[in-house]
Structures are given as structure tokens and as C-alpha cells.
Scaffold this active site. Structure first.
Site, PDB file in Angstrom:
ATOM      1  N   GLU A   1      -1.335  10.167   0.465  1.00  0.00           N
ATOM      2  CA  GLU A   1      -1.764  10.092  -0.926  1.00  0.00           C
ATOM      3  C   GLU A   1      -1.126  11.203  -1.760  1.00  0.00           C
ATOM      4  OE1 GLU A   1      -5.894   9.497  -1.996  1.00  0.00           O
ATOM      5  OE2 GLU A   1      -6.335   8.943   0.069  1.00  0.00           O
TER       6      GLU A   1
ATOM      7  N   ASN B   1     -13.332   6.117   9.537  1.00  0.00           N
ATOM      8  CA  ASN B   1     -12.228   5.309  10.053  1.00  0.00           C
ATOM      9  C   ASN B   1     -11.379   6.101  11.040  1.00  0.00           C
ATOM     10  OD1 ASN B   1     -12.585   2.742   8.810  1.00  0.00           O
ATOM     11  ND2 ASN B   1     -11.878   3.590   6.873  1.00  0.00           N
TER      12      ASN B   1
ATOM     13  N   GLU C   1       0.806  -1.220   0.000  1.00  0.00           N
ATOM     14  CA  GLU C   1       0.000   0.000   0.000  1.00  0.00           C
ATOM     15  C   GLU C   1       0.840   1.270   0.000  1.00  0.00           C
ATOM     16  OE1 GLU C   1      -3.180   0.036  -0.429  1.00  0.00           O
ATOM     17  OE2 GLU C   1      -3.509  -2.125  -0.262  1.00  0.00           O
TER      18      GLU C   1
END
Length: 290
Positions: A152, A190, A143
Site C-alpha cells: 500500500e 488474514n 488490485e
């Protein structure tokens, strides 16, 4: 939650992240000295104190060969300093697995995060413990591209990670809940759930995940140990219960990759897992694919 697209992550400057990690370590550095390292062959009576994973533990009753943190016989006495890491993966092996990692991702940060979920890589046989640690680091490797990226890279997608239908909304801003950390932890719900579980206000300060290496690892461990994702069990349950590495893929990104969804990504994860278990000198086990 987890993207299988390599281009969805971004590199932080090494100097900035290293400074943040140093500052965090200084602020949180324990003052209690570590007790002698726990030994699986030693019998401990009530009151016996050992160190394990950088924390001191006291026996509540007689015990032998029961890992501190994995059973209720041991009471957690908090972080300690001056001890020796007895995590199933050594720092040298960690360096070998991630030779080009961003300095933000420190081995000590991972060790410091283990207290949040002490049964992680600490349950079952030595082989089971090594396989779980390898599986977890495999997905981190996949990831975050070898731990080279901390957030990101595509800022145009940041706004997508806010679900305003939740009653608490997005108090840090619509663009604040982008992917961060070893598994590109994202979405406001989350951050809220993990923050509540870890005792951290991640909903209002999601940037803590990219400032503090231990917090970054803790969010990844939260998902690993508590969330089924699109699967039927947590990744921790999959590895200690014998379901195999393939079920961890399903729990993390199975909706997109498993059952023929993206066989190339599944094959890449399996290859990485086999490489990492090779570094650890342990067998990968069976049921590798999903």
C-alpha cells in the site's frame, strides 16, 4: 479485505525486491532433479514418477489423464529442479499480461507457490483451467495495478488494518498488517489465518509477504481457494463449478462493487479478464458480471 482504490498501493524499488527474490530462491532451491513431465495421454502404474508444476509426483495406483495435485492418486514428492513448467500459463504469456510489472513478481515465484493449492488452475477441462488462471491474474492485475505495486502506498492507512479485538492481537505492531502482494493482502486476522494454513508465521513476520515472491503468491492463492469473502463460494469454486467470473468479483470485493455498488470497477475487471483470456487464446465464458 481487498481495496478497489488504485491509489492504495505502493511501488517497491526494483533493486531491493530483485535482491530479496534472488536470496529467497537461493535458499529454497530444490536439489532433486525433475522426473519426466506428466503426459495426460500416458497410463502410469503404481510407483510411476512424473513432474508437474515444478514438483515430482508418484502414482499410488494405475492412472491416466488425472492431473497430479488434482486427485489423490498422485503423492507429492516435493519440489524439483531442471524441469519444464507445464502451468496453463506460459512465462511468455505471463510477460505479455504484465509487461510493466515490478521485478518482485516473478513467474517462478508463482510456479513455486502452486504447491500450496495444487487444484488451482488444475481442475476440469483445459478451458476451465485456463479461465481460472486468467480470472485469478485479472484480480491481481486490478488490485496491484498490473503487478507494479507490492504494498500500500498510503501509509496513513496502515494502522487501520489491525483488529485488536482478536485474542492474538497485533504482535508485529499496529501498522504492520497493511496490504501486500498481488491482491493487497491485509489485516492481522488474514495474516494469522493464512500463515496457519501455509505453515508460515505471518502474524509475527508479515513483511515476509513483501520479501518472498512465492509467499506473496501463496497468500493470494490462500484467499482465492479458501475464502468466500462477501460471496457465497470461493473464487476457485466459482470458476470450476460454472458460476463464472462475476462470482469471483463478489467473493473478492462484492460488498463494495456488486449489485450496483460500483459498476465502473466491475466493468474494468471484466474488461481486464477478457483481455487476459485473449492473451491465453481461450473464451471468457458466461456470467462475467455481478
Amino acid at each position: 479485505m481487498l481495496s478497489s482504490v488504485v491509489a492504495a498501493v505502493a511501488l517497491l524499488p526494483a533493486t531491493a525486491t530483485a535482491s530479496a527474490a534472488t536470496a529467497s530462491a537461493s535458499a529454497d532451491e530444490p536439489t532433486t532433479r525433475c522426473a519426466p513431465l506428466w503426459n495426460s495421454s500416458t497410463a502410469y502404474t503404481r510407483g510411476g514418477t512424473v513432474s508437474h508444476h515444478g514438483r515430482n509426483w508418484t502414482a499410488e495406483w494405475w492412472t491416466r489423464n488425472e492431473n497430479p495435485g488434482a486427485t489423490s492418486v498422485w503423492a507429492d514428492r516435493g519440489a524439483c529442479t531442471g524441469g519444464v513448467s507445464d502451468f496453463v500459463i506460459s512465462e511468455a504469456q505471463f510477460d505479455a499480461i504484465f509487461p510493466e510489472r515490478n521485478p518482485f513478481y516473478t513467474y517462478q515465484g508463482l510456479i513455486d507457490a502452486l504447491h500450496a493449492y495444487p487444484r488451482f488452475a488444475n481442475t476440469g477441462t483445459p478451458t476451465t483451467r485456463a479461465q481460472e488462471a486468467a480470472a485469478f491474474l485479472t484480480h491481481a492485475d486490478f488490485e496491484s495495478v498490473g503487478l507494479r505495486y507490492v504494498k500500500e502506498i498510503n501509509e496513513d492507512n496502515y494502522w487501520r488494518k489491525c483488529d485488536y479485538s482478536r485474542p492474538y492481537g497485533c504482535p508485529a505492531g499496529q501498522k504492520a498488517y497493511y496490504g501486500r502482494g498481488p491482491i493487497m493482502f491485509s489485516w492481522n486476522f488474514n495474516y494469522k489465518a493464512a500463515g496457519d494454513a501455509l505453515g508460515l508465521d505471518l502474524l509475527n513476520d508479515p513483511w515476509l509477504v513483501e520479501r518472498d515472491p512465492s509467499v506473496a503468491w501463496q497468500t493470494a492463492l490462500w484467499y482465492w481457494n479458501t475464502q468466500n469473502g462477501p460471496g457465497t463460494m470461493t473464487s476457485h469454486e466459482a470458476m470450476v463449478g460454472g458460476a463464472g467470473f462475476g462470482e469471483t468479483i463478489r467473493s473478492l470485493n462484492g460488498a463494495l462493487e456488486c449489485d450496483g455498488g460500483n459498476p465502473a470497477s466491475v466493468a474494468a475487471r471484466v474488461a481486464a479478464y477478457e483481455r487476459i483470456t485473449g492473451v491465453l487464446g481461450t473464451a471468457p465464458g458466461s456470467r462475467l458480471s455481478c
